[in-house]
Design a protein around this motif. Structure first.
Motif, mmCIF file in Angstrom:
data_model
loop_
_atom_site.group_PDB
_atom_site.id
_atom_site.type_symbol
_atom_site.label_atom_id
_atom_site.label_comp_id
_atom_site.label_asym_id
_atom_site.label_seq_id
_atom_site.Cartn_x
_atom_site.Cartn_y
_atom_site.Cartn_z
ATOM 1 N N GLN A 91 48.726 11.610 59.278
ATOM 2 C CA GLN A 91 48.613 12.727 58.327
ATOM 3 C C GLN A 91 47.515 12.459 57.316
ATOM 4 N N ASP A 94 44.048 13.448 58.291
ATOM 5 C CA ASP A 94 43.729 14.875 58.166
ATOM 6 C C ASP A 94 43.022 15.185 56.853
ATOM 7 N N GLU A 95 43.192 14.316 55.852
ATOM 8 C CA GLU A 95 42.562 14.529 54.545
ATOM 9 C C GLU A 95 41.121 14.024 54.521
#
Length: 174
Positions: A91, A94-95
């Protein structure tokens, strides 16, 4: 100019590269870093080393070993904890971090487990990735990475040089 995308930070057996990595990262304020740094701790009656990792984005500390008892001879790495951490790191990718630091590349990753899926996802996204590698696992690393990775000595200036080159604009060397 080509820039390196993957590196093994080669450290001596028994040495912990994590404080040095943390010190080098402190020299880069504003650098968006995802990943984990490892630290050994001793708890309770267990006579073996318990390991925790600190998430570089959140600061949270997580145990990655399980207490199997003093007579245990098996691997103490907690596969469930690593899977949970891998999900969080995926996750975080994704940044769009500037850099990924894995706490280690070892037998679990060589066999397709541990944080290997995070490593591969970062590479597919073009995120420079550093993985400390213990001398016991250098053969596993070389089998995995082949000539796609650089090997960086565990020295602050060598790590600083790799980070600087990895963050330069240009073609990715992979």
């Amino acid at each position: 100019m080509t820039r390196p995308l993957l590196a093994a930070l080669l450290f001596d057996d028994g040495a912990a590269p994590d404080p040095m990595i943390a010190a080098v990262l402190e020299c880069h304020p504003g650098l968006r870093v995802a990943g984990l740094l490892q630290s050994p701790v001793r708890e309770g009656d267990c006579d073996c080393r318990d390991l925790t990792v600190r998430n570089l984005q959140t600061g949270e500390v997580h145990a990655i070993t399980q207490n199997l008892g003093t007579q245990s001879r098996g691997c103490r790495l907690d596969g469930g904890a690593l899977a949970e951490l891998a999900g969080g790191l995926l996750q975080a990718l994704d940044e769009g971090p500037d850099l990924l630091i894995l706490n280690r590349f070892g037998k679990s990753e060589a066999e397709g487990g541990g944080l290997r899926q995070v490593l591969e996802a970062a590479l597919l996204r073009g995120i420079p990735t550093l993985a400390p590698v213990n001398p016991r696992h250098i053969g596993l690393w070389r089998d995995y990475a082949g000539d796609l990775a650089e090997e960086v000595p565990c020295q602050p200036q060598a790590l600083e040089n790799w980070i600087s080159r990895a963050l330069e604009p240009g073609e990715i060397f992979l």
